[in-house]
Design a protein around this motif. Structure first.
Motif, PDB file in Angstrom:
ATOM      1  N   LEU A  76      46.963  38.640  53.822  1.00  0.00           N
ATOM      2  CA  LEU A  76      46.796  37.252  54.253  1.00  0.00           C
ATOM      3  C   LEU A  76      46.502  36.334  53.069  1.00  0.00           C
ATOM      4  O   LEU A  76      47.004  35.205  53.006  1.00  0.00           O
ATOM      5  N   ASN A  77      45.699  36.798  52.135  1.00  0.00           N
ATOM      6  CA  ASN A  77      45.372  35.990  50.955  1.00  0.00           C
ATOM      7  C   ASN A  77      46.625  35.697  50.135  1.00  0.00           C
ATOM      8  O   ASN A  77      46.833  34.567  49.676  1.00  0.00           O
ATOM      9  N   ASN A  78      47.474  36.695  49.960  1.00  0.00           N
ATOM     10  CA  ASN A  78      48.731  36.492  49.229  1.00  0.00           C
ATOM     11  C   ASN A  78      49.626  35.494  49.947  1.00  0.00           C
ATOM     12  O   ASN A  78      50.282  34.660  49.300  1.00  0.00           O
ATOM     13  N   ASN A  79      49.657  35.572  51.272  1.00  0.00           N
ATOM     14  CA  ASN A  79      50.473  34.651  52.063  1.00  0.00           C
ATOM     15  C   ASN A  79      49.965  33.218  51.912  1.00  0.00           C
ATOM     16  O   ASN A  79      50.756  32.278  51.705  1.00  0.00           O
ATOM     17  N   ILE A  82      50.907  15.865  54.234  1.00  0.00           N
ATOM     18  CA  ILE A  82      50.661  16.943  53.276  1.00  0.00           C
ATOM     19  C   ILE A  82      49.163  17.237  53.110  1.00  0.00           C
ATOM     20  O   ILE A  82      48.763  18.388  52.908  1.00  0.00           O
ATOM     21  N   THR A  83      48.330  16.205  53.224  1.00  0.00           N
ATOM     22  CA  THR A  83      46.886  16.429  53.108  1.00  0.00           C
ATOM     23  C   THR A  83      46.399  17.360  54.198  1.00  0.00           C
ATOM     24  O   THR A  83      45.576  18.257  53.947  1.00  0.00           O
ATOM     25  N   LYS A  84      46.912  17.173  55.408  1.00  0.00           N
ATOM     26  CA  LYS A  84      46.522  18.040  56.530  1.00  0.00           C
ATOM     27  C   LYS A  84      47.011  19.471  56.306  1.00  0.00           C
ATOM     28  O   LYS A  84      46.302  20.434  56.626  1.00  0.00           O
ATOM     29  N   ILE A  85      48.194  19.646  55.746  1.00  0.00           N
ATOM     30  CA  ILE A  85      48.707  20.985  55.452  1.00  0.00           C
ATOM     31  C   ILE A  85      47.792  21.683  54.448  1.00  0.00           C
ATOM     32  O   ILE A  85      47.411  22.845  54.633  1.00  0.00           O
ATOM     33  N   PHE A  86      47.389  20.964  53.384  1.00  0.00           N
ATOM     34  CA  PHE A  86      46.503  21.551  52.372  1.00  0.00           C
ATOM     35  C   PHE A  86      45.104  21.817  52.944  1.00  0.00           C
ATOM     36  O   PHE A  86      44.467  22.818  52.607  1.00  0.00           O
ATOM     37  N   GLU A  87      44.629  20.951  53.827  1.00  0.00           N
ATOM     38  CA  GLU A  87      43.338  21.177  54.485  1.00  0.00           C
ATOM     39  C   GLU A  87      43.370  22.461  55.308  1.00  0.00           C
ATOM     40  O   GLU A  87      42.410  23.252  55.308  1.00  0.00           O
ATOM     41  N   THR A  88      44.480  22.674  55.990  1.00  0.00           N
ATOM     42  CA  THR A  88      44.636  23.867  56.824  1.00  0.00           C
ATOM     43  C   THR A  88      44.663  25.131  55.974  1.00  0.00           C
ATOM     44  O   THR A  88      44.047  26.141  56.322  1.00  0.00           O
ATOM     45  N   LEU A  89      45.360  25.067  54.851  1.00  0.00           N
ATOM     46  CA  LEU A  89      45.399  26.210  53.939  1.00  0.00           C
ATOM     47  C   LEU A  89      44.027  26.477  53.333  1.00  0.00           C
ATOM     48  O   LEU A  89      43.614  27.632  53.187  1.00  0.00           O
ATOM     49  N   TYR A  90      43.300  25.410  52.990  1.00  0.00           N
ATOM     50  CA  TYR A  90      41.946  25.570  52.442  1.00  0.00           C
ATOM     51  C   TYR A  90      41.037  26.210  53.477  1.00  0.00           C
ATOM     52  O   TYR A  90      40.265  27.135  53.159  1.00  0.00           O
ATOM     53  N   PHE A  91      41.108  25.735  54.720  1.00  0.00           N
ATOM     54  CA  PHE A  91      40.301  26.315  55.796  1.00  0.00           C
ATOM     55  C   PHE A  91      40.625  27.792  55.981  1.00  0.00           C
ATOM     56  O   PHE A  91      39.727  28.637  56.101  1.00  0.00           O
ATOM     57  N   SER A  92      41.912  28.123  55.999  1.00  0.00           N
ATOM     58  CA  SER A  92      42.339  29.507  56.200  1.00  0.00           C
ATOM     59  C   SER A  92      41.808  30.409  55.098  1.00  0.00           C
ATOM     60  O   SER A  92      41.323  31.516  55.361  1.00  0.00           O
ATOM     61  N   ASP A 122      37.884  34.543  53.404  1.00  0.00           N
ATOM     62  CA  ASP A 122      36.822  35.088  52.539  1.00  0.00           C
ATOM     63  C   ASP A 122      35.568  35.399  53.367  1.00  0.00           C
ATOM     64  O   ASP A 122      34.926  36.442  53.174  1.00  0.00           O
ATOM     65  N   ASN A 123      35.228  34.495  54.291  1.00  0.00           N
ATOM     66  CA  ASN A 123      34.063  34.722  55.162  1.00  0.00           C
ATOM     67  C   ASN A 123      34.272  35.943  56.048  1.00  0.00           C
ATOM     68  O   ASN A 123      33.346  36.741  56.257  1.00  0.00           O
TER      69      ASN A 123
END
Length: 302
Positions: free
Chosen positions: A117-120, A152-162, A167-168
């Motif tokens: 998942l991290n690689n994806n 694009i900001t929302k896409i990056f926010e989603t990736l950051y959340f994921s 990690d958690n």
């Protein structure tokens, strides 16, 4: 067709009518209707195991040892799709309840999931960084490009959340040495559920043993934009409460955005981009209550 006829003779079935639909052949005899299709794998183990667990919500299989599988045709009642998806959720929770067991594992089991998942996520991060860089060089953006740039900001926010939640999740599970497993249908969608005098799951070709949330994940990916999944998830968890690490992994999986290839016509690309953004916003609405101070009422026991 010759192969099919030979198998039908073997089971003393004498068809008077055939109807081909993609990979399935519908057969009508004087007394009964049947479906015959080529096997992609042998499901005998899964079928036998489900019977030992008193789960018999699948069509009767006439044969087990042939290249083709013959099942009795089940006439479907006309049920509104909103009721049908609820019935499917109930049956899925029953499947998981009936087949739950725990398996000893090593750290590598969870580590492999984490790394995949991290690689994806990292690949998608790089992909969308490159994509927006190219889009922003355009003097005139196409409708699809404008839609991506605007969101694009929302896409990056989603990736950051994921990434953060992944990690958690790994910190939560890396010391665990037992994993809860069930029989997964592994191909859940409304077309694979039949409502008759009782409920049936069909198309078990991809079934396997695995973590329970993968059935819900695949159902969500298929029908996320059609139904209100917050209520469906509550129904499922009322019957089969998820463990903390299972729910967290489910939310990570459904949050990771798809990769927009943009290799179709402008109309199709714009439509796909719009659907992806609808999916992202709908998923955010689904999972956000679980990250607020007040959990949904049905999950207050967690």
């Amino acid at each position: 067709m010759h192969e099919i006829n030979e198998i039908l003779k073997k089971y003393d079935l004498h068809p008077r009518k055939y109807k081909k639909n993609k990979k399935i052949t519908y057969i009508e005899t004087d007394n009964e209707k049947y479906i015959i299709k080529q096997k992609t794998k042998d499901n005998k183990y899964i079928y036998d195991y489900l019977k030992t667990r008193n789960f018999d919500y699948m069509p009767e299989v006439l044969n087990q040892n042939d290249e083709y599988e013959i099942t009795k045709y089940i006439e479907e009642y006309n049920v509104p799709k909103e009721q049908k998806i609820i019935d499917l959720i109930h049956l899925t929770s029953l499947l998981h309840n009936k087949t739950t067991h725990f398996k000893e594992i090593t750290e590598d089991n969870y580590k492999e999931i984490y790394e995949d998942l991290n690689n994806n996520i990292e690949h998608l991060q790089s992909y969308y960084e490159d994509l927006i860089t190219i889009i922003e060089t355009k003097v005139y953006m196409s409708p699809c490009e404008y839609l991506i740039a605007r969101n694009i900001t929302k896409i990056f926010e989603t990736l950051y959340f994921s990434k953060k939640e992944l990690d958690n999740w790994y910190q939560l599970v890396k010391e665990k040495r037992k994993q809860r497993l069930v029989v997964l249908h592994n191909n859940l969608e409304l077309d694979h559920f039949i409502s008759n005098d009782k409920k049936y799951l069909i198309s078990w070709d991809k079934s396997k043993i695995g973590i329970p949330i993968f059935d819900i994940y695949k159902l969500y990916k298929k029908h996320a934009l059609e139904f209100e999944f917050s209520e469906l998830l509550k129904i499922y968890e009322k019957n089969y409460p998820l463990l903390e690490e299972e729910r967290k992994l489910l939310f990570i999986l459904i949050s990771i955005p798809q990769k927009l290839e943009l290799d179709k016509t402008e109309y199709e690309n714009t439509k796909e981009a719009g659907k992806m953004m609808d999916y992202i916003y709908k998923t955010e609405m689904l999972i956000s209550p679980y990250y607020s101070d007040k959990r949904p009422e049905d999950n207050s026991h967690k």
